[in-house]
Each structure stands twice: as C-alpha cells, then as structure tokens.
Design a protein around this motif. Structure first.
Motif, PDB file in Angstrom:
ATOM      1  N   LEU A  32       0.835  -1.207   0.000  1.00  0.00           N
ATOM      2  CA  LEU A  32       0.000   0.000   0.000  1.00  0.00           C
ATOM      3  C   LEU A  32       0.870   1.257   0.000  1.00  0.00           C
ATOM      4  CD1 LEU A  32      -2.929  -0.901   2.418  1.00  0.00           C
ATOM      5  CD2 LEU A  32      -2.943  -0.833  -0.070  1.00  0.00           C
ATOM      6  N   LEU A  33       1.981   1.222   0.722  1.00  0.00           N
ATOM      7  CA  LEU A  33       2.915   2.353   0.692  1.00  0.00           C
ATOM      8  C   LEU A  33       3.402   2.608  -0.732  1.00  0.00           C
ATOM      9  CD1 LEU A  33       5.205   1.902   3.837  1.00  0.00           C
ATOM     10  CD2 LEU A  33       3.421   3.601   3.471  1.00  0.00           C
ATOM     11  N   PHE A  34       3.770   1.533  -1.404  1.00  0.00           N
ATOM     12  CA  PHE A  34       4.246   1.648  -2.792  1.00  0.00           C
ATOM     13  C   PHE A  34       3.171   2.269  -3.680  1.00  0.00           C
ATOM     14  CE2 PHE A  34       4.391  -0.138  -7.090  1.00  0.00           C
ATOM     15  CZ  PHE A  34       5.667   0.240  -7.489  1.00  0.00           C
ATOM     16  N   GLN A  35       1.922   1.815  -3.512  1.00  0.00           N
ATOM     17  CA  GLN A  35       0.832   2.334  -4.332  1.00  0.00           C
ATOM     18  C   GLN A  35       0.567   3.810  -4.038  1.00  0.00           C
ATOM     19  OE1 GLN A  35      -0.646   0.726  -6.797  1.00  0.00           O
ATOM     20  NE2 GLN A  35       0.520  -1.150  -6.407  1.00  0.00           N
ATOM     21  N   ILE A  36       0.603   4.191  -2.763  1.00  0.00           N
ATOM     22  CA  ILE A  36       0.366   5.593  -2.397  1.00  0.00           C
ATOM     23  C   ILE A  36       1.447   6.495  -2.982  1.00  0.00           C
ATOM     24  CG2 ILE A  36       0.312   7.225  -0.468  1.00  0.00           C
ATOM     25  CD1 ILE A  36      -1.025   4.965   1.182  1.00  0.00           C
ATOM     26  N   VAL A  37       2.702   6.076  -2.810  1.00  0.00           N
ATOM     27  CA  VAL A  37       3.819   6.869  -3.352  1.00  0.00           C
ATOM     28  C   VAL A  37       3.719   6.967  -4.868  1.00  0.00           C
ATOM     29  CG1 VAL A  37       6.325   6.900  -3.685  1.00  0.00           C
ATOM     30  CG2 VAL A  37       5.371   6.394  -1.424  1.00  0.00           C
ATOM     31  N   LYS A  38       3.426   5.851  -5.509  1.00  0.00           N
ATOM     32  CA  LYS A  38       3.319   5.805  -6.971  1.00  0.00           C
ATOM     33  C   LYS A  38       2.257   6.773  -7.490  1.00  0.00           C
ATOM     34  CE  LYS A  38       2.089   2.605 -10.719  1.00  0.00           C
ATOM     35  NZ  LYS A  38       1.684   1.207 -11.033  1.00  0.00           N
ATOM     36  N   HIS A  39       1.140   6.870  -6.792  1.00  0.00           N
ATOM     37  CA  HIS A  39       0.026   7.685  -7.268  1.00  0.00           C
ATOM     38  C   HIS A  39       0.015   9.099  -6.694  1.00  0.00           C
ATOM     39  CE1 HIS A  39      -1.415   3.640  -8.380  1.00  0.00           C
ATOM     40  NE2 HIS A  39      -2.091   4.261  -9.305  1.00  0.00           N
ATOM     41  N   THR A  40       1.072   9.472  -5.953  1.00  0.00           N
ATOM     42  CA  THR A  40       1.158  10.852  -5.451  1.00  0.00           C
ATOM     43  C   THR A  40       2.422  11.545  -5.955  1.00  0.00           C
ATOM     44  OG1 THR A  40       2.073   9.968  -3.375  1.00  0.00           O
ATOM     45  CG2 THR A  40      -0.267  10.544  -3.403  1.00  0.00           C
ATOM     46  N   VAL A  41       3.583  11.067  -5.517  1.00  0.00           N
ATOM     47  CA  VAL A  41       4.831  11.732  -5.908  1.00  0.00           C
ATOM     48  C   VAL A  41       5.590  10.961  -6.984  1.00  0.00           C
ATOM     49  CG1 VAL A  41       5.052  12.818  -3.653  1.00  0.00           C
ATOM     50  CG2 VAL A  41       6.166  10.636  -4.057  1.00  0.00           C
ATOM     51  N   GLY A  42       5.246   9.690  -7.199  1.00  0.00           N
ATOM     52  CA  GLY A  42       5.828   8.949  -8.309  1.00  0.00           C
ATOM     53  C   GLY A  42       6.916   7.955  -7.973  1.00  0.00           C
ATOM     54  N   ALA A  43       7.853   8.302  -7.079  1.00  0.00           N
ATOM     55  CA  ALA A  43       8.990   7.409  -6.806  1.00  0.00           C
ATOM     56  C   ALA A  43       9.366   7.450  -5.333  1.00  0.00           C
ATOM     57  CB  ALA A  43      10.194   7.803  -7.653  1.00  0.00           C
TER      58      ALA A  43
END
Length: 342
Positions: A32-43
């Motif tokens: 979920l952390l990966f998905q949140i980062v991916k869909h907000t700041v990208g990396a």
C-alpha cells in the motif's frame, strides 16, 4: 476497511489524508505504501517521501513534517514506522512522544500531506484514547492473513496487473505448492508472468513446471504417498530433501505436526466447528485447515493415533541414540505405509 478495497481506491486516485495500518502482514503495508507513493509523488526516492521510526525519532517531528509545505509544491508522503503507541506491547524506546499533538493533527490534517502510521502488531490497546481516535478519524487498514475468498481475489488482482490470468486449476496448484505466504506468491507470479507473457493463461501444468514445492508441501506429499502404500514415491521425496540438506529431525517434526493437524481438525469438525473457527482455535492459517479438511477423512481416529505414536517412537529412538536418524525416519515411512487404510 480491507486492504483490497483500500488498494483499489488508491489506484483510482482516491487517496486519503491519513492512513492507520496495523496487523501482522507487513507485506500488505509495504504494498500500500508503494501504491500511495506511486500515485502521489511517483517514486520512493523523491525528496517529498519522508520516513521516520518511533524507535529513534519523536512523534512531534513527524507531525511537524506533515504540517510543513512540501518542496516544489505538490504532495508529500510522511511515513511513521514502528508506531508502538497503540500496541499492547511495551515500547522499546525511552522517548517521550506527544500524543496530543497527533490527536490535534488528525482532527485537521494538512491538505498537502499524506500521513501514514504503521503499527505491525497483532493487537491494539483499545483502552488508549489515541487508539480510539485513530480508528474514528483516519482511514483504518487491517493487514492480517487473508481468508480463502480474499486470497483468491488477491491472486486474480495481481495476475491482472501483470497481464495474465489464472485458470481455477492453476490457482489451486499455486496455493498447494506455495501456501498462503503473500511474499512468496508474489515472487512466483513474476516468474509465471514472464513465462506466459501478456494475455497468457496460467494453468496447473504451467505451475507444476515453474513452481517448486515448499518444504511443508513436500512433507504433505510424503505422508500422502506413504499412507497410500506408495513407499517408493515417499522415499524418493525423502531422499531428495536430504540432498537439499534438510535435517531428518526437522522432517520428522513436520511429519508429526501434519499428523496432529489432521487429528485436531478431524476432532473439531466432528464438534461442528467451522473451518474459520478451527483456524482461530489452532492458530493456523485458514488455507492449512482447508487442506487438512480435504484429507482428514482418509484416516480414522485409531489410524491417526497409531501414526502419531509411530512418530513419537521414532523421535525417542533417535534422541536416545538407539537409532541413526536417517534410517529411523525411513523406517517410520515404512511403518506409515504398513498401517492399512480402512
């Protein structure tokens, strides 16, 4: 809310300001952390992704970071790991955290930040005010082992994301080989995706070709062959495991454990316990109970007790120095094969 629902929300762009994740499945939290980062700041290496641990950092600093405007505009993701303030366990730190500051923040979170609290613990201390506040004011994500339905849904979701699909047989074979361990399942699915390619299909034959059996699955198969008088197959699996440097005493313990599970599941089923209730009482994963339920009717009570006694006798013979361990387990397999089915 369940992990699967939260994940779909995040992927659709519906990202909440504060997440509180707790439970024993840290793999789900990391995903979920990966998905949140991916869909907000990208990396993950973006400067607007900031991670703290309460073991060595005051909670005040994390809250202050969330309140600070992000570099270059946009959003920032503030992650607080080891959030022990809600746990029944005694915290492994001498830091004095300002919980009131956090309670004030979740009442009115910053619109520029995604604030994430990770509590990798089985139980929460429901008596604490902060626990109640987090459950009421944040997006709560329970990260625990999946039941059969959720595990099946997760596999389909992961397969779809990788561009292939499972047949019913393929999914069953994968679970039989790997079990319910999400991290291992995710790793095996990467191999399956590469093999079948985009729009490919994974059936039982593909799984059997690419996915090795787990140690527990090998022991499960070893017992099955032995009690069906397929001693050649049972001994073949046993010697393959020895070549892989598996310890005979460890294999003996796993054999005994599997037999005990059969007996316990059989007894509790007779008392009208559901598979879910059995899993909770025995502290087993529901999938383990499901497999045992499918096999237990091959054994009557007397036969199971004979097999358990044979395993105990073998353990005693090895530990008392009366028998060499490799030979002792071989003889046990022969005894298992000699106990005739009804």
């Amino acid at each position: 809310m369940s992990y699967l629902k939260i994940r779909k929300e995040i992927q659709s762009g519906n990202i909440k300001p504060v997440y509180f994740m707790y439970g024993t499945q840290t793999f789900l939290m990391e995903d979920l952390l990966f998905q949140i980062v991916k869909h907000t700041v990208g990396a993950q290496d973006d400067p607007n992704v900031i991670t703290y641990s309460l073991q060595d950092t005051l909670l005040d600093l994390a809250v202050e970071e969330a309140e600070t405007f992000p570099f270059f505009g946009g959003k920032k993701v503030v992650i607080v790991k080891d959030f022990s303030l809600v746990s029944t366990q005694k915290p492994d730190t001498k830091l004095e955290h300002d919980v009131q500051r956090l309670q004030q923040y979740i009442e009115q979170p910053s619109p520029e930040a995604i604030f994430i609290l990770l509590a990798p613990y089985e139980k929460l201390d429901e008596r604490k005010k902060i626990t109640k506040a987090l459950k009421q004011k944040t997006t709560l994500v329970e990260c625990f082992p999946f039941d059969d339905r959720m595990l099946s849904e997760w596999l389909d979701d992961q397969a779809s994301a990788k561009g292939f699909r499972f047949t019913s047989e393929g999914k069953d074979h994968l679970l039989e080989r790997v079990g319910p361990q999400l991290l291992l399942l995710a790793s095996e699915m990467e191999k399956l995706a590469l093999y079948v390619g985009q729009e490919g299909q994974v059936d039982g034959k593909v799984v059997d070709l690419l996915v090795a059996r787990s140690l527990e699955q090998d022991v499960f198969a070893l017992i099955e062959f032995a009690v069906k008088q397929r001693l050649d197959k049972a001994l073949s699996i046993y010697h393959d495991l020895l070549k892989q440097k598996e310890e005979p005493l460890k294999l003996l313990a796993l054999i005994a454990r599997q037999l005990r599970i059969y007996y316990q599941v059989k007894e509790m089923s007779r008392r009208s316990y559901s598979q879910k209730q059995i899993a909770m009482q025995l502290k087993l994963h529901p999938y383990v109970v499901k497999l045992a339920s499918q096999q237990m009717n091959k054994f009557d009570d007397q036969r199971l007790l004979q097999l358990l006694e044979a395993a105990a006798d073998t353990d005693y013979a090895i530990k008392s120095g009366k028998m060499e361990k490799v030979l002792a387990v071989e003889l046990l397999l022969m005894r298992l094969a000699s106990v005739h089915e009804n």
